[in-house]
Scaffold this motif. Structure first.
Motif, PDB file in Angstrom:
ATOM      1  N   LEU A 188       0.833  -1.203   0.000  1.00 39.89           N
ATOM      2  CA  LEU A 188       0.000   0.000   0.000  1.00 39.89           C
ATOM      3  C   LEU A 188       0.866   1.250   0.000  1.00 39.89           C
ATOM      4  O   LEU A 188       0.560   2.238  -0.683  1.00 39.89           O
ATOM      5  N   ALA A 189       1.948   1.215   0.747  1.00 37.83           N
ATOM      6  CA  ALA A 189       2.854   2.368   0.769  1.00 37.83           C
ATOM      7  C   ALA A 189       3.422   2.636  -0.620  1.00 37.83           C
ATOM      8  O   ALA A 189       3.522   3.795  -1.061  1.00 37.83           O
ATOM      9  N   SER A 190       3.790   1.572  -1.334  1.00 39.48           N
ATOM     10  CA  SER A 190       4.335   1.718  -2.677  1.00 39.48           C
ATOM     11  C   SER A 190       3.286   2.245  -3.657  1.00 39.48           C
ATOM     12  O   SER A 190       3.560   3.155  -4.448  1.00 39.48           O
ATOM     13  N   LEU A 191       2.071   1.699  -3.594  1.00 40.84           N
ATOM     14  CA  LEU A 191       1.004   2.147  -4.488  1.00 40.84           C
ATOM     15  C   LEU A 191       0.604   3.584  -4.196  1.00 40.84           C
ATOM     16  O   LEU A 191       0.310   4.364  -5.117  1.00 40.84           O
ATOM     17  N   ALA A 221      -4.604  16.102   0.328  1.00 39.54           N
ATOM     18  CA  ALA A 221      -4.171  16.400   1.696  1.00 39.54           C
ATOM     19  C   ALA A 221      -3.624  15.172   2.420  1.00 39.54           C
ATOM     20  O   ALA A 221      -3.088  15.302   3.533  1.00 39.54           O
ATOM     21  N   ASP A 222      -3.734  13.986   1.820  1.00 47.40           N
ATOM     22  CA  ASP A 222      -3.260  12.761   2.479  1.00 47.40           C
ATOM     23  C   ASP A 222      -1.736  12.775   2.586  1.00 47.40           C
ATOM     24  O   ASP A 222      -1.029  12.902   1.577  1.00 47.40           O
ATOM     25  N   ALA A 223      -1.263  12.626   3.799  1.00 48.55           N
ATOM     26  CA  ALA A 223       0.185  12.613   4.014  1.00 48.55           C
ATOM     27  C   ALA A 223       0.781  11.234   3.780  1.00 48.55           C
ATOM     28  O   ALA A 223       1.976  11.086   3.552  1.00 48.55           O
ATOM     29  N   GLY A 224      -0.061  10.206   3.860  1.00 50.30           N
ATOM     30  CA  GLY A 224       0.429   8.844   3.701  1.00 50.30           C
ATOM     31  C   GLY A 224      -0.724   7.879   3.637  1.00 50.30           C
ATOM     32  O   GLY A 224      -1.900   8.259   3.773  1.00 50.30           O
ATOM     33  N   PRO A 225      -0.444   6.601   3.421  1.00 48.87           N
ATOM     34  CA  PRO A 225      -1.510   5.602   3.305  1.00 48.87           C
ATOM     35  C   PRO A 225      -2.346   5.447   4.568  1.00 48.87           C
ATOM     36  O   PRO A 225      -3.493   5.018   4.492  1.00 48.87           O
ATOM     37  N   VAL A 226      -1.791   5.827   5.713  1.00 48.82           N
ATOM     38  CA  VAL A 226      -2.558   5.728   6.954  1.00 48.82           C
ATOM     39  C   VAL A 226      -3.794   6.619   6.896  1.00 48.82           C
ATOM     40  O   VAL A 226      -4.874   6.249   7.379  1.00 48.82           O
ATOM     41  N   ASP A 227      -3.662   7.807   6.291  1.00 53.51           N
ATOM     42  CA  ASP A 227      -4.804   8.720   6.180  1.00 53.51           C
ATOM     43  C   ASP A 227      -5.913   8.095   5.338  1.00 53.51           C
ATOM     44  O   ASP A 227      -7.109   8.194   5.667  1.00 53.51           O
ATOM     45  N   LEU A 228      -5.526   7.463   4.226  1.00 56.64           N
ATOM     46  CA  LEU A 228      -6.497   6.812   3.349  1.00 56.64           C
ATOM     47  C   LEU A 228      -7.188   5.659   4.081  1.00 56.64           C
ATOM     48  O   LEU A 228      -8.416   5.503   4.010  1.00 56.64           O
ATOM     49  N   LEU A 229      -6.418   4.889   4.806  1.00 56.95           N
ATOM     50  CA  LEU A 229      -6.962   3.748   5.536  1.00 56.95           C
ATOM     51  C   LEU A 229      -7.910   4.211   6.648  1.00 56.95           C
ATOM     52  O   LEU A 229      -8.960   3.592   6.877  1.00 56.95           O
ATOM     53  N   LYS A 230      -7.570   5.306   7.307  1.00 51.20           N
ATOM     54  CA  LYS A 230      -8.431   5.818   8.376  1.00 51.20           C
ATOM     55  C   LYS A 230      -9.791   6.247   7.832  1.00 51.20           C
ATOM     56  O   LYS A 230     -10.830   5.993   8.452  1.00 51.20           O
ATOM     57  N   PRO A 282      -6.023   0.322  -7.487  1.00 50.93           N
ATOM     58  CA  PRO A 282      -5.300   1.374  -8.221  1.00 50.93           C
ATOM     59  C   PRO A 282      -6.117   1.895  -9.401  1.00 50.93           C
ATOM     60  O   PRO A 282      -6.933   1.169  -9.990  1.00 50.93           O
ATOM     61  N   ASP A 283      -5.884   3.144  -9.744  1.00 53.32           N
ATOM     62  CA  ASP A 283      -6.513   3.775 -10.922  1.00 53.32           C
ATOM     63  C   ASP A 283      -8.037   3.695 -10.882  1.00 53.32           C
ATOM     64  O   ASP A 283      -8.686   3.566 -11.934  1.00 53.32           O
TER      65      ASP A 283
END
Length: 457
Positions: free
Chosen positions: A310-313, A426-435, A380-381
């Protein structure tokens, strides 16, 4: 390429002669004057290759070689017998004991250094596999070294590239009782067949009419799909320079014409065993790597894989300004299923849940078990609307047909709640998306379950 060479000989003069030649080429040289001493050094993994005299008192070189090759912790060490014996029966006895090659006294300096370098190069590849494969024992695969050492070297697929029909027939007949042999007189056709047929050993005549057999060997060693096959050269007595060149480019072994039938069978068997030894280790490494990133119950990727991928994507989508969406799926009232039908039934439901989700996702999507009855799908996409549509198809598929439990004797109605979120600037990282996806799932549960909720912000 430096390496640790063990010279085993009870005659001090012979030891000093080989030590001087090898040291001049920057090899580290260890010495032993008896078989038991050599076995002890090898057991301590103190050498990379053994130059072994045949005629020694007490325990001769044949017995030393046999013990090394039948012990899982030393079977991978190349053994070259250095001997005054040059009769075919002596070579056959050594090959049967597991020797990788012979050097006849007085030893030719060029042949010595070339063969040592070639075998050390091959061993270095095996060493990397051995180190990684040993970790697989922790996953319950047994001892990969013991399994690999037990290989018999029979029933292999052999490709013989030889344009002399009489010679080809004779060689194929010698190998046919032990292996499946295909003969190809055309080197161009051989290069096309070899990658498709998964051969264990490829024998190549260096004297093909109108074609450089050594070039074919080089091509076979460089192609991805034939790189792991053992390649043997069939050479004439005056081909010494080409043989040395072949060993230098990675050819595994060679046979001199006229080819002795028994030596052919023994050398091919030895190469099959070595190739399958490496294949066993490679399979063990791949299996342990798969288990490290796979959930054993559902067969989906696990949390470890999800976090890394997820971090890579996320980074790739942010860099290319492409959409990326994420689904969090949670079975509704799963605890009730476990309490009512038992944990075995719960496991059956989870496996079927994973199967249905996979059927409604693409090959590029990442489907992982996040924990318990919760799955995550990274898409993705896909925009938020596109991901919501995917989630709705999955929800409908879960609800539409009850899940079979107790080996198909009963069925259980199952529903799922799904939260959806997409990448925002505004997402700083995948954690924001997951939250956000997790928050959307929470709202789906609050609003009555068996529904999809997508959060735009």
């Amino acid at each position: 390429m430096t390496a640790r060479v063990l010279v085993v000989d009870d005659t001090r003069t012979n030891v000093k002669l080989l030590e001087t030649r090898l040291s001049a080429e920057y090899f580290d040289v260890l010495t032993a004057e008896s078989g038991p001493e050599a076995l002890d050094i090898c057991a301590r993994n103190a050498c990379d290759i053994v130059l072994l005299d045949v005629m020694m008192p007490g325990m001769d070189g044949f017995e030393v070689c046999r013990r090394l090759k039948t012990e899982p912790m030393t079977a991978h060490i190349p053994v070259v017998m250095v001997t005054a014996l040059d009769q075919p029966r002596d070579r056959l006895r050594g090959l049967d004991a597991g020797a990788d090659d012979f050097l006849t006294k007085p030893v030719d300096d060029v042949a010595l250094i070339s063969r040592v370098r070639s075998l050390v190069r091959l061993k270095s590849i095996t060493d990397e596999l051995r180190m990684r494969a040993m970790a697989s024992r922790d996953y319950g695969f047994g001892d990969p070294l013991a399994l690999a050492t037990a290989e018999t070297g029979q029933n292999a697929r052999i490709l013989l590239v030889e344009d002399r029909a009489i010679t080809a027939d004779r060689l194929a007949a010698a190998l046919a009782p032990y292996h499946r042999v295909d003969v190809e007189p055309d080197p161009g056709q051989a290069l096309q067949r070899a990658p498709e047929e998964n051969y264990d050993v490829i024998l190549v005549s260096l004297n093909l009419a109108g074609f450089d057999g050594l070039r074919l060997c080089s091509q076979l060693r460089s192609l991805d799909r034939t790189r792991n096959a053992a390649v043997l050269m069939l050479a004439e007595a005056d081909d010494k320079g080409r043989i040395l060149r072949g060993l230098d480019i990675g050819v595994h072994d060679y046979l001199m014409r006229p080819v002795d039938r028994n030596e052919l069978v023994a050398r091919v068997r030895s190469q099959v065993r070595r190739k399958r030894f490496a294949d066993r280790l490679r399979d063990s490494v791949e299996a342990s790597m798969a288990l490290a990133i796979t959930d054993p119950l559902t067969g989906l990727h696990n949390r470890r894989y999800l976090d890394a991928h997820l971090a890579s994507l996320f980074a790739d989508a942010a860099r290319r300004a492409r959409p990326l969406s994420l689904l969090v799926l949670d079975l509704d009232r799963f605890k009730r299923i476990n309490d009512t039908y038992g944990h075995d039934a719960g496991d059956e439901v989870l496996r079927e849940f994973a199967t249905r989700v996979r059927l409604h996702t693409r090959g590029i999507d990442v489907v992982a078990r996040f924990g318990g009855e919760e799955l995550v799908v990274v898409v993705p996409d896909a925009s938020l609307d596109g991901a919501r549509a995917i989630a709705e198809r999955i929800r409908e598929r879960i609800e539409s047909q009850p899940f079979a439990v107790h080996s198909g004797t009963r069925t259980v109605p199952v529903t799922v709640s799904i939260g959806v979120a997409s990448l925002q600037g505004a997402d700083a990282g995948p954690v924001d998306l997951l939250k956000r996806a997790d928050l959307a799932l929470y709202r789906a549960k609050e609003e009555g379950r068996n529904r999809v909720v997508a959060l735009a912000a």
